[in-house]
Design an enzyme around this catalytic site. Structure first.
Site, short mmCIF file in Angstrom:
data_model
loop_
_atom_site.label_atom_id
_atom_site.label_comp_id
_atom_site.label_asym_id
_atom_site.label_seq_id
_atom_site.Cartn_x
_atom_site.Cartn_y
_atom_site.Cartn_z
N THR A 1 -2.19 -1.07 -3.95
CA THR A 1 -3.30 0.13 -4.01
C THR A 1 -2.72 1.28 -3.42
OG1 THR A 1 -5.70 0.48 -3.24
CG2 THR A 1 -4.20 -0.37 -1.59
N MET B 1 0.86 -1.26 0.00
CA MET B 1 -0.02 0.00 -0.02
C MET B 1 0.88 1.30 0.10
SD MET B 1 -2.73 -1.31 3.03
CE MET B 1 -3.70 0.23 2.63
N CYS B 2 0.28 2.33 -0.54
CA CYS B 2 0.85 3.73 -0.42
C CYS B 2 2.15 3.65 -1.04
CB CYS B 2 0.73 3.94 1.13
SG CYS B 2 1.17 5.83 1.23
N ILE B 3 3.21 4.06 -0.21
CA ILE B 3 4.41 4.26 -0.80
C ILE B 3 5.51 2.88 -0.62
CG2 ILE B 3 5.71 4.79 1.40
CD1 ILE B 3 6.60 6.34 -2.14
N PRO C 1 5.09 0.02 -2.24
CA PRO C 1 5.04 -0.59 -3.21
C PRO C 1 6.68 -0.01 -3.98
CG PRO C 1 2.77 0.16 -3.64
CD PRO C 1 3.52 0.54 -2.37
#
Length: 217
Positions: free
Chosen positions: A188, A132-134, A136
């Protein structure tokens, strides 16, 4: 399913983002699945969550992560993908500061060896990975050479950096999920583009639902 979650401290500016982490946990629990939290060990530089600046102190990474897990946490060195069905990384700047050096080094970033090992062991076991968010961005560094596709929200500095690392990126709204079935990766964007906690939970639930659809059909 039994999901391993890697935490990176406690708090969005220097650890795991609480709203994202709890949304992920709730989405897993609502399916009557189980999760086990893990964290690397060591210390990190503390960021004042009011000013946004480092305050000159350090805290214990494992102890701070244990706050979110209510004490039910294990050292990342004990993670074995054979015991789990999937791996998950919630967001927060801890992913960019404590799990990797993205916050400081951008495209020259490095990932902690124990985190890299956990991701690669999971990947080579052909088991899914959620982020999620950063977070990845950590996958971009480790799995970019394999051509993984992921989302970091809109076209932005992070997505351009991920592409420099070999990853492919996809624009997503806060509640959408980028699914790379070839590499078993589900991402996501969360607070990369979201503005409300309800969007965070919807994104987490959609991500977990996508995993369920693919692996419990």
């Amino acid at each position: 399913m039994n999901i391993a979650i890697i935490l990176s401290g406690c708090g969005n500016r220097d650890g795991s983002e609480l709203q994202e982490t709890l949304s992920l946990m709730l989405a897993i629990d609502r399916r009557n699945w189980h999760y086990q939290c893990f964290s690397p060990e060591g210390v990190f530089d503390v960021v004042d969550h009011f000013t946004g600046n480092e305050d000159g102190s350090q805290r214990d990474l494992f102890a701070e992560s244990a706050r979110i897990a209510r004490g039910n946490i294990k050292p990342l060195s004990e993670y074995n993908p054979a015991q789990f069905d999937a791996l998950a990384l919630p967001g927060g700047m801890g992913a960019a500061r404590n799990l990797s050096t993205y916050a400081f080094d951008m495209s020259r970033m490095e990932v902690r060896p124990d985190v890299e090992k956990a991701i690669l062991d999971t990947y080579h076991s052909s088991k899914p990975i959620m982020a999620m968010c950063i977070a990845p961005m950590v996958l971009a560094k480790v799995l970019g050479p394999f051509g993984v596709t992921l989302t970091l929200g809109d076209t932005n500095t992070a997505s351009r950096t991920a592409e420099l690392l070999g990853a492919k990126t996809q624009c997503c709204t806060p509640t959408q999920v980028c699914i790379d079935r070839t590499h078993h990766v589900y991402t996501t964007p969360a607070y990369m583009v979201a503005s409300r906690i309800s969007e965070i939970f919807s994104g987490a639930e959609n991500m977990v639902a996508a995993l369920a659809n693919d692996y419990q059909a």
